[in-house]
Design a protein around this motif. Structure first.
Motif, PDB file in Angstrom:
ATOM      1  N   THR A   3      -6.566 -16.779  11.469  1.00 32.05           N
ATOM      2  CA  THR A   3      -6.861 -18.343  11.146  1.00 32.05           C
ATOM      3  C   THR A   3      -6.065 -18.482   9.510  1.00 32.05           C
ATOM      4  O   THR A   3      -5.187 -19.234   9.818  1.00 32.05           O
ATOM      5  N   LEU A   4      -6.127 -17.269   8.603  1.00 32.44           N
ATOM      6  CA  LEU A   4      -5.579 -17.739   7.565  1.00 32.44           C
ATOM      7  C   LEU A   4      -4.374 -17.594   8.008  1.00 32.44           C
ATOM      8  O   LEU A   4      -3.576 -18.242   7.749  1.00 32.44           O
ATOM      9  N   ASN A  62      -0.126 -31.958   6.186  1.00 31.14           N
ATOM     10  CA  ASN A  62      -1.713 -30.864   5.886  1.00 31.14           C
ATOM     11  C   ASN A  62      -2.249 -30.936   6.667  1.00 31.14           C
ATOM     12  O   ASN A  62      -3.703 -30.396   6.961  1.00 31.14           O
ATOM     13  N   ARG A  63      -3.349 -32.757   6.326  1.00 26.79           N
ATOM     14  CA  ARG A  63      -4.322 -33.273   6.684  1.00 26.79           C
ATOM     15  C   ARG A  63      -4.601 -33.410   8.142  1.00 26.79           C
ATOM     16  O   ARG A  63      -5.542 -33.065   8.473  1.00 26.79           O
ATOM     17  N   HIS A  64      -2.899 -33.916   8.939  1.00 31.00           N
ATOM     18  CA  HIS A  64      -2.797 -33.804  10.694  1.00 31.00           C
ATOM     19  C   HIS A  64      -2.776 -32.526  11.324  1.00 31.00           C
ATOM     20  O   HIS A  64      -2.931 -32.716  12.548  1.00 31.00           O
ATOM     21  N   TRP A  65      -2.563 -31.505  10.179  1.00 30.35           N
ATOM     22  CA  TRP A  65      -2.064 -30.428  11.605  1.00 30.35           C
ATOM     23  C   TRP A  65      -2.858 -28.901  10.555  1.00 30.35           C
ATOM     24  O   TRP A  65      -2.830 -28.104  10.908  1.00 30.35           O
ATOM     25  N   THR A  66      -2.186 -28.457   9.713  1.00 31.17           N
ATOM     26  CA  THR A  66      -2.899 -27.532   9.240  1.00 31.17           C
ATOM     27  C   THR A  66      -3.881 -27.198   8.497  1.00 31.17           C
ATOM     28  O   THR A  66      -4.915 -26.000   9.251  1.00 31.17           O
ATOM     29  N   PHE A  67      -4.659 -28.384   7.930  1.00 30.58           N
ATOM     30  CA  PHE A  67      -5.760 -27.692   7.884  1.00 30.58           C
ATOM     31  C   PHE A  67      -6.541 -29.528   8.952  1.00 30.58           C
ATOM     32  O   PHE A  67      -8.301 -29.281   8.535  1.00 30.58           O
ATOM     33  N   ARG A  68      -6.368 -28.832   9.823  1.00 32.19           N
ATOM     34  CA  ARG A  68      -6.858 -30.332  10.572  1.00 32.19           C
ATOM     35  C   ARG A  68      -8.564 -29.921  11.194  1.00 32.19           C
ATOM     36  O   ARG A  68      -9.548 -31.431  10.989  1.00 32.19           O
ATOM     37  N   ALA A  69      -8.796 -28.307  10.762  1.00 27.99           N
ATOM     38  CA  ALA A  69      -9.963 -28.553  11.395  1.00 27.99           C
ATOM     39  C   ALA A  69     -10.941 -28.640  10.389  1.00 27.99           C
ATOM     40  O   ALA A  69     -11.671 -28.113  10.214  1.00 27.99           O
ATOM     41  N   HIS A  70     -10.597 -28.320   9.171  1.00 30.79           N
ATOM     42  CA  HIS A  70     -11.700 -28.959   7.826  1.00 30.79           C
ATOM     43  C   HIS A  70     -11.799 -30.146   6.733  1.00 30.79           C
ATOM     44  O   HIS A  70     -12.569 -30.058   6.051  1.00 30.79           O
ATOM     45  N   ARG A  71     -10.641 -30.965   7.971  1.00 34.60           N
ATOM     46  CA  ARG A  71     -10.393 -31.769   6.742  1.00 34.60           C
ATOM     47  C   ARG A  71     -11.796 -32.924   7.026  1.00 34.60           C
ATOM     48  O   ARG A  71     -12.662 -32.978   7.891  1.00 34.60           O
ATOM     49  N   VAL A  85      -4.003 -31.532  -7.229  1.00 27.21           N
ATOM     50  CA  VAL A  85      -3.436 -30.110  -7.037  1.00 27.21           C
ATOM     51  C   VAL A  85      -2.003 -29.971  -6.974  1.00 27.21           C
ATOM     52  O   VAL A  85      -1.519 -29.212  -7.148  1.00 27.21           O
ATOM     53  N   SER A  86      -1.524 -30.988  -5.522  1.00 24.62           N
ATOM     54  CA  SER A  86      -0.505 -31.212  -5.636  1.00 24.62           C
ATOM     55  C   SER A  86       0.343 -31.038  -7.537  1.00 24.62           C
ATOM     56  O   SER A  86       1.179 -30.996  -7.309  1.00 24.62           O
ATOM     57  N   PHE A 131      -5.503 -23.408  -3.515  1.00 23.80           N
ATOM     58  CA  PHE A 131      -6.171 -24.544  -4.147  1.00 23.80           C
ATOM     59  C   PHE A 131      -7.082 -25.654  -2.872  1.00 23.80           C
ATOM     60  O   PHE A 131      -7.334 -26.076  -2.655  1.00 23.80           O
ATOM     61  N   TYR A 132      -5.611 -25.039  -1.570  1.00 22.39           N
ATOM     62  CA  TYR A 132      -5.681 -26.139  -0.539  1.00 22.39           C
ATOM     63  C   TYR A 132      -7.210 -25.846   0.116  1.00 22.39           C
ATOM     64  O   TYR A 132      -7.855 -26.260   0.578  1.00 22.39           O
ATOM     65  N   ARG A 133      -6.282 -24.438   0.184  1.00 18.58           N
ATOM     66  CA  ARG A 133      -7.447 -23.601   1.402  1.00 18.58           C
ATOM     67  C   ARG A 133      -8.841 -23.568   1.018  1.00 18.58           C
ATOM     68  O   ARG A 133      -9.758 -23.645   1.261  1.00 18.58           O
ATOM     69  N   LEU A 134      -8.607 -23.365  -0.548  1.00 16.36           N
ATOM     70  CA  LEU A 134     -10.412 -22.962  -1.466  1.00 16.36           C
ATOM     71  C   LEU A 134     -11.494 -24.389  -1.534  1.00 16.36           C
ATOM     72  O   LEU A 134     -12.304 -23.831  -2.160  1.00 16.36           O
ATOM     73  N   TRP A 135     -10.203 -25.141  -2.526  1.00 19.33           N
ATOM     74  CA  TRP A 135     -10.958 -25.932  -2.078  1.00 19.33           C
ATOM     75  C   TRP A 135     -11.009 -27.360  -1.882  1.00 19.33           C
ATOM     76  O   TRP A 135     -11.791 -27.812  -1.271  1.00 19.33           O
TER      77      TRP A 135
END
Length: 168
Positions: A3-4, A62-71, A85-86, A131-135
């Motif tokens: 997953t990572l 990132n919101r709609h593809w990379t981290f979509r399962a966690h948004r 973060v950006s 920070f995107y992944r952890l926060w």
């Protein structure tokens, strides 16, 4: 671990698109309205504007593809956190550009591009992904966005009560 790796690969693709947007806007501004020979600190202004445009592109990807399962459902909170973060990544890039241009004296457009788009982007990418992944998109945050496709059995008109007692 899989997953990572998948997240990092998608983050890389989104980042590549953001990089191209940033690179294009940065150079367009650097060679036109913010040419450092005509505008004091023009390279910094060009960097800020280009990065802000790329941040918007990256947030959508990132919101709609990379981290979509966690948004999360709280779009405003997530957007503010993503922006913070950006901005941290922007400050890293600005620091690299400022040091290269103002401290080390590398004043060519090539040096500005290397400082901004190689060194600054590399360091900023590590910072942002972490920070995107952890926060921002942490799976531990709870409050995930609703699933696009409901789970099997979700359309059951009379589900069992949450107390564990059978439905009547």
């Amino acid at each position: 671990m899989r997953t990572l790796f998948g997240q990092f690969a998608r983050f890389g693709v989104v980042g590549a698109v953001g990089f191209l947007v940033n690179l294009g806007v940065f150079n367009l501004l650097l060679f036109t309205v913010f040419d450092p020979k005509r505008v004091a600190y023009g390279e910094l202004y060009a960097n800020v504007i280009a990065t802000l445009v790329a941040i918007v592109v990256n947030w959508i990807g990132n919101r709609h593809w990379t981290f979509r399962a966690h948004r999360g459902r709280q779009l405003l909170r997530e957007g503010v956190e993503f922006g913070l973060v950006s901005l941290g990544g922007l400050l890293i890039g600005l620091a690299c550009l400022w040091i290269s241009h103002r401290v080390l004296g590398f004043e060519s457009k090539l040096a500005d591009n290397i400082a901004n788009n190689v060194v600054g982007l590399g360091l900023g990418t590590i910072f942002r992904f972490t920070f995107y992944r952890l926060w921002v998109f942490s799976p531990r945050r709870g409050d995930p966005a609703p699933a696009v496709f409901p789970p099997v059995g979700a359309d059951d008109p009379d589900p069992a009560p949450a107390t564990g007692e059978p439905a009547a």
